[in-house]
Design a protein around this motif. Sequence first.
Motif, PDB file in Angstrom:
ATOM      1  N   GLU A 152       0.837  -1.209   0.000  1.00 14.77           N
ATOM      2  CA  GLU A 152       0.000   0.000   0.000  1.00 14.77           C
ATOM      3  C   GLU A 152       0.871   1.259   0.000  1.00 14.77           C
ATOM      4  O   GLU A 152       1.790   1.395   0.802  1.00 14.77           O
ATOM      5  N   GLY A 153       0.542   2.151  -0.899  1.00 15.53           N
ATOM      6  CA  GLY A 153       1.263   3.423  -0.992  1.00 15.53           C
ATOM      7  C   GLY A 153       2.473   3.372  -1.920  1.00 15.53           C
ATOM      8  O   GLY A 153       3.158   4.372  -2.103  1.00 15.53           O
ATOM      9  N   TYR A 154       2.708   2.200  -2.502  1.00 18.22           N
ATOM     10  CA  TYR A 154       3.866   2.003  -3.393  1.00 18.22           C
ATOM     11  C   TYR A 154       3.419   1.441  -4.740  1.00 18.22           C
ATOM     12  O   TYR A 154       2.385   0.774  -4.833  1.00 18.22           O
ATOM     13  N   SER A 155       4.213   1.693  -5.745  1.00 16.61           N
ATOM     14  CA  SER A 155       4.070   1.001  -7.017  1.00 16.61           C
ATOM     15  C   SER A 155       5.474   0.725  -7.540  1.00 16.61           C
ATOM     16  O   SER A 155       6.462   1.222  -6.977  1.00 16.61           O
ATOM     17  N   VAL A 156       5.574  -0.106  -8.582  1.00 18.20           N
ATOM     18  CA  VAL A 156       6.886  -0.470  -9.126  1.00 18.20           C
ATOM     19  C   VAL A 156       6.821  -0.472 -10.644  1.00 18.20           C
ATOM     20  O   VAL A 156       5.751  -0.508 -11.252  1.00 18.20           O
ATOM     21  N   SER A 157       8.019  -0.478 -11.213  1.00 18.93           N
ATOM     22  CA  SER A 157       8.132  -0.532 -12.663  1.00 18.93           C
ATOM     23  C   SER A 157       9.345  -1.357 -13.021  1.00 18.93           C
ATOM     24  O   SER A 157      10.427  -1.148 -12.454  1.00 18.93           O
ATOM     25  N   ARG A 158       9.169  -2.289 -13.973  1.00 21.17           N
ATOM     26  CA  ARG A 158      10.313  -3.054 -14.473  1.00 21.17           C
ATOM     27  C   ARG A 158      10.196  -3.138 -15.996  1.00 21.17           C
ATOM     28  O   ARG A 158       9.642  -4.074 -16.532  1.00 21.17           O
ATOM     29  N   GLU A 159      10.746  -2.148 -16.646  1.00 23.90           N
ATOM     30  CA  GLU A 159      10.719  -2.060 -18.098  1.00 23.90           C
ATOM     31  C   GLU A 159      11.907  -2.773 -18.741  1.00 23.90           C
ATOM     32  O   GLU A 159      11.839  -3.217 -19.887  1.00 23.90           O
ATOM     33  N   LYS A 160      12.988  -2.905 -17.988  1.00 20.38           N
ATOM     34  CA  LYS A 160      14.170  -3.621 -18.456  1.00 20.38           C
ATOM     35  C   LYS A 160      14.589  -4.612 -17.381  1.00 20.38           C
ATOM     36  O   LYS A 160      14.356  -4.377 -16.190  1.00 20.38           O
ATOM     37  N   LYS A 161      15.227  -5.676 -17.810  1.00 23.31           N
ATOM     38  CA  LYS A 161      15.555  -6.753 -16.876  1.00 23.31           C
ATOM     39  C   LYS A 161      16.454  -6.279 -15.742  1.00 23.31           C
ATOM     40  O   LYS A 161      16.334  -6.735 -14.610  1.00 23.31           O
ATOM     41  N   GLU A 162      17.363  -5.363 -16.039  1.00 23.91           N
ATOM     42  CA  GLU A 162      18.355  -4.972 -15.032  1.00 23.91           C
ATOM     43  C   GLU A 162      17.867  -3.900 -14.070  1.00 23.91           C
ATOM     44  O   GLU A 162      18.545  -3.607 -13.099  1.00 23.91           O
ATOM     45  N   ARG A 163      16.715  -3.320 -14.324  1.00 21.39           N
ATOM     46  CA  ARG A 163      16.293  -2.154 -13.549  1.00 21.39           C
ATOM     47  C   ARG A 163      14.910  -2.361 -12.932  1.00 21.39           C
ATOM     48  O   ARG A 163      13.976  -2.766 -13.613  1.00 21.39           O
ATOM     49  N   PHE A 164      14.815  -2.028 -11.649  1.00 16.18           N
ATOM     50  CA  PHE A 164      13.550  -2.178 -10.920  1.00 16.18           C
ATOM     51  C   PHE A 164      13.357  -0.923 -10.089  1.00 16.18           C
ATOM     52  O   PHE A 164      14.191  -0.606  -9.237  1.00 16.18           O
ATOM     53  N   ALA A 213       4.401  10.654  -0.976  1.00 21.14           N
ATOM     54  CA  ALA A 213       5.155  10.258   0.209  1.00 21.14           C
ATOM     55  C   ALA A 213       4.470  10.719   1.495  1.00 21.14           C
ATOM     56  O   ALA A 213       3.940  11.831   1.588  1.00 21.14           O
ATOM     57  N   SER A 214       4.524   9.833   2.484  1.00 20.38           N
ATOM     58  CA  SER A 214       3.983  10.176   3.800  1.00 20.38           C
ATOM     59  C   SER A 214       5.042   9.886   4.853  1.00 20.38           C
ATOM     60  O   SER A 214       5.985   9.116   4.613  1.00 20.38           O
ATOM     61  N   THR A 215       4.880  10.489   6.029  1.00 24.99           N
ATOM     62  CA  THR A 215       5.910  10.345   7.070  1.00 24.99           C
ATOM     63  C   THR A 215       6.078   8.887   7.502  1.00 24.99           C
ATOM     64  O   THR A 215       7.171   8.484   7.904  1.00 24.99           O
ATOM     65  N   ASN A 216       5.025   8.090   7.415  1.00 25.02           N
ATOM     66  CA  ASN A 216       5.168   6.683   7.820  1.00 25.02           C
ATOM     67  C   ASN A 216       5.911   5.839   6.777  1.00 25.02           C
ATOM     68  O   ASN A 216       6.104   4.627   6.967  1.00 25.02           O
ATOM     69  N   GLN A 217       6.346   6.460   5.707  1.00 29.09           N
ATOM     70  CA  GLN A 217       7.200   5.781   4.735  1.00 29.09           C
ATOM     71  C   GLN A 217       8.678   6.110   4.951  1.00 29.09           C
ATOM     72  O   GLN A 217       9.542   5.692   4.166  1.00 29.09           O
ATOM     73  N   THR A 218       8.959   6.845   6.003  1.00 31.86           N
ATOM     74  CA  THR A 218      10.351   7.035   6.410  1.00 31.86           C
ATOM     75  C   THR A 218      10.923   5.690   6.826  1.00 31.86           C
ATOM     76  O   THR A 218      10.380   5.024   7.709  1.00 31.86           O
ATOM     77  N   SER A 219      11.990   5.269   6.161  1.00 36.93           N
ATOM     78  CA  SER A 219      12.499   3.921   6.388  1.00 36.93           C
ATOM     79  C   SER A 219      13.788   3.721   5.601  1.00 36.93           C
ATOM     80  O   SER A 219      14.202   4.568   4.808  1.00 36.93           O
ATOM     81  N   MET A 220      14.399   2.551   5.823  1.00 37.11           N
ATOM     82  CA  MET A 220      15.498   2.085   4.972  1.00 37.11           C
ATOM     83  C   MET A 220      14.891   1.182   3.895  1.00 37.11           C
ATOM     84  O   MET A 220      14.151   0.249   4.224  1.00 37.11           O
ATOM     85  N   TYR A 221      15.208   1.477   2.637  1.00 37.67           N
ATOM     86  CA  TYR A 221      14.699   0.681   1.527  1.00 37.67           C
ATOM     87  C   TYR A 221      15.848  -0.105   0.904  1.00 37.67           C
ATOM     88  O   TYR A 221      16.893   0.443   0.561  1.00 37.67           O
ATOM     89  N   LEU A 222      15.625  -1.406   0.768  1.00 44.57           N
ATOM     90  CA  LEU A 222      16.651  -2.299   0.236  1.00 44.57           C
ATOM     91  C   LEU A 222      16.134  -2.983  -1.020  1.00 44.57           C
ATOM     92  O   LEU A 222      15.045  -3.552  -1.031  1.00 44.57           O
ATOM     93  N   CYS A 223      16.951  -2.937  -2.047  1.00 46.20           N
ATOM     94  CA  CYS A 223      16.663  -3.647  -3.287  1.00 46.20           C
ATOM     95  C   CYS A 223      17.506  -4.915  -3.308  1.00 46.20           C
ATOM     96  O   CYS A 223      18.636  -4.924  -2.793  1.00 46.20           O
ATOM     97  N   ALA A 224      16.979  -5.977  -3.901  1.00 41.38           N
ATOM     98  CA  ALA A 224      17.737  -7.226  -4.004  1.00 41.38           C
ATOM     99  C   ALA A 224      17.417  -7.897  -5.332  1.00 41.38           C
ATOM    100  O   ALA A 224      16.390  -7.620  -5.958  1.00 41.38           O
ATOM    101  N   SER A 225      18.306  -8.802  -5.742  1.00 42.54           N
ATOM    102  CA  SER A 225      18.053  -9.573  -6.964  1.00 42.54           C
ATOM    103  C   SER A 225      18.552 -10.997  -6.780  1.00 42.54           C
ATOM    104  O   SER A 225      19.442 -11.259  -5.955  1.00 42.54           O
ATOM    105  N   SER A 226      17.981 -11.914  -7.560  1.00 39.36           N
ATOM    106  CA  SER A 226      18.401 -13.317  -7.489  1.00 39.36           C
ATOM    107  C   SER A 226      17.994 -14.022  -8.765  1.00 39.36           C
ATOM    108  O   SER A 226      17.221 -13.491  -9.578  1.00 39.36           O
ATOM    109  N   TYR A 227      18.519 -15.242  -8.939  1.00 39.70           N
ATOM    110  CA  TYR A 227      18.089 -16.081 -10.053  1.00 39.70           C
ATOM    111  C   TYR A 227      16.727 -16.692  -9.756  1.00 39.70           C
ATOM    112  O   TYR A 227      16.313 -16.786  -8.599  1.00 39.70           O
TER     113      TYR A 227
END
Lengths: 112, 112
Positions: free
Chosen positions: B62-74, B81-95
């Motif tokens: 909730e409150g987020y959306s994503v886009s993946r138009e190319k394989k290498e980029r997410f 943005a709201s104050t309750n979205q203050t946080s550490m955001y981590l991206c990850a990838s795997s096979y």
Amino acid sequence: EDKVVQSPLSLVVHEGDTVTLNCSYEVTNFRSLLWYKQEKKAPTFLFMLTSSGIEKKSGRLSSILDKKELFSILNITATQTGDSAIYLCAVVPSSNTGKLIFGQGTTLQVKP
Amino acid sequence: DVKVTQSSRYLVKRTGEKVFLECVQDMDHENMFWYRQDPGLGLRLIYFSYDVKMKEKGDIPEGYSVSREKKERFSLILESASTNQTSMYLCASSYHEGTEAFFGQGTRLTVV
């Protein structure tokens, strides 16, 4: 619902102590369990466990999986201040998405 | 070495702004993930993608959306943005087959 629970949530020890971190899980169709170490940056991979009873070892760190009792432990012997970090446990269910389900993490502080 | 790169280490945004967090990986991984990390709550999955243009909601979309138009980029988008979205955001990838995931260095977002 898939769930991963780590204990303790935090731990303070002195250099030279041995620590045991716990990770229990309830996951439909288990594939693997992963341990990560996170300092003030990205989590770094430690171990992947897929089979019961086979210990993985790297220096002073070791880990083992019990698929019957649904848990894993991470042991750190002769702790050093550089071991201070958040230790994360994650489970990968059997699917083609590779989604990881994380526990809350254990924050370890090693005092000199 | 696998490299997962997030566009910013630190971001400060105002309430109501649209925020874009970018993540690029160089290992031709099929899976990419966005997590947020908050003290005591561990890593919680926001969205993941197992292929170009494919996305699935995680546990807290909730409150987020994503886009993946190319394989290498997410990309993770905070529509307003709201104050309750203050946080550490981590991206990850795997096979696809669910081996270990590799993480970016994290983006610490503060919404004021």
